[in-house]
Design a protein around this motif. Structure first.
Motif: not given
Length: 254
Positions: A30, A62-63, A66
Motif C-alpha cells: 500500500a 492511512e494504516q 485501514y
C-alpha cells in the motif's frame, strides 16, 4: 556471515516481499508500506515501510484508517534501522503503544543444527493434531501468558504446511514447546515460542529445541534462522551462534 548483507536480505525476503502466514491471510503493498492482513484471530500489522519525514505521518494515518475500518487492532513492527529516525515518536503521537523491544538475531542454520541433547526422561514429539495443539497452548500459558491465539491459529498453519511445531514431554507432561515458521522461496526460517515451564528452565530444553528446529530448517533448504529474542533468550542464543542484527519493537494500535 556479513551482518549488513544478511540484514538487507532479511528486509527484502521477509519484509518487502513478505508472504501471508497462513490460510485467510494476505500480504499487500500500500504505497510505501507492506502490511499483513490476517483473519480476525490472526496477526495484523505493518511489516515494512519506506518513509521519509514528508510521507511518514500520512502513511501512519492511512494504516490506522485501514485497520480501523476492518475493526481490528494491529501492530506496526518497527525495526531499529527503519526510517525516518523518529518514526517511533510519530507512532506514539498517533496513539500506538510500544511493547517490550526485542533483538533480531540470525544464525546459519547448519552451524546451530548440532546434536539434540535432552534431560533424562524428556523426549520430543511432533505437533500434528488437536490434542498436541492444546498441549502447546498450555505450555505457552505457563511460559508467556494467554494461549487462545495458539489454539485458534496453529491448526490452520499446520494444515497449510507453513509451520512446524514440537513438544518436549516428560512422561505425559508437556514441559516445553516451540514453533518454526517456514517461508518457502526464501533463505529464512523463523523460530517462535520456545516456552518452557518454569520448573524445567535451566536444564537445556530450550537449547535442544533450537537445535531440533535448526536440523528441520536445513532439511527444508533454509540457510538462516531468525529469532526475535527477548532479554532472557538472547544470551542463550548468542552462545549457540546467533548474531544480533538490530532491534524490533511492536507498536500496537488497539
Amino acid at each position: 556471515m556479513n551482518h549488513d548483507e544478511v540484514l538487507a536480505l532479511f528486509d527484502r525476503e521477509l519484509r518487502r516481499e513478505s508472504a501471508p502466514d497462513g490460510p485467510g491471510a494476505r500480504a499487500e503493498r500500500a504505497g510505501d508500506v507492506v502490511r499483513h492482513v490476517g483473519p480476525e484471530h490472526g496477526w495484523n500489522g505493518v511489516i515494512w515501510s519506506d518513509l521519509d519525514d514528508d510521507r511518514a505521518e500520512a502513511a501512519i494515518a492511512e494504516q490506522v484508517r485501514y485497520f480501523g475500518a476492518l475493526g481490528r487492532p494491529f501492530e506496526w513492527k518497527l525495526y531499529g534501522h527503519d526510517r525516518p529516525a523518529d518514526l517511533d515518536r510519530r507512532l506514539l503521537a498517533a496513539g500506538f503503544v510500544p511493547e517490550p523491544a526485542e533483538t533480531l538475531m540470525v544464525a546459519e542454520a547448519a552451524t546451530v543444527a548440532g546434536e539434540v541433547v535432552l534431560p533424562d526422561g524428556v523426549r520430543l514429539v511432533p505437533v500434528t493434531g488437536p490434542e498436541d495443539v492444546e498441549l502447546v497452548a498450555r505450555v505457552h500459558e505457563l511460559a508467556f501468558g494467554p494461549g487462545d491465539h495458539i489454539r485458534a491459529r496453529l491448526p490452520e498453519q499446520l494444515a497449510a504446511g507453513s509451520v512446524v511445531a514440537v513438544l518436549a514431554m516428560a512422561g505425559d507432561v508437556p514441559v516445553s514447546a516451540a514453533r518454526m515458521d517456514l517461508h518457502p522461496g526464501t533463505r529464512f526460517a523463523g523460530l517462535w515460542g520456545g516456552g518452557t515451564a518454569p520448573e524445567w528452565r535451566g536444564k537445556g530444553v530450550y537449547r535442544a529445541l533450537v537445535a531440533h528446529r535448526a536440523r528441520e530448517a536445513v532439511a527444508r533448504g533454509h540457510r538462516y534462522l531468525q529469532v526475535d529474542a527477548s532479554g532472557q533468550s538472547r544470551p542463550i542464543l548468542e552462545r549457540l551462534g546467533f548474531a544480533p542484527l538490530t532491534t524490533t519493537t511492536p507498536y500496537v494500535h488497539a
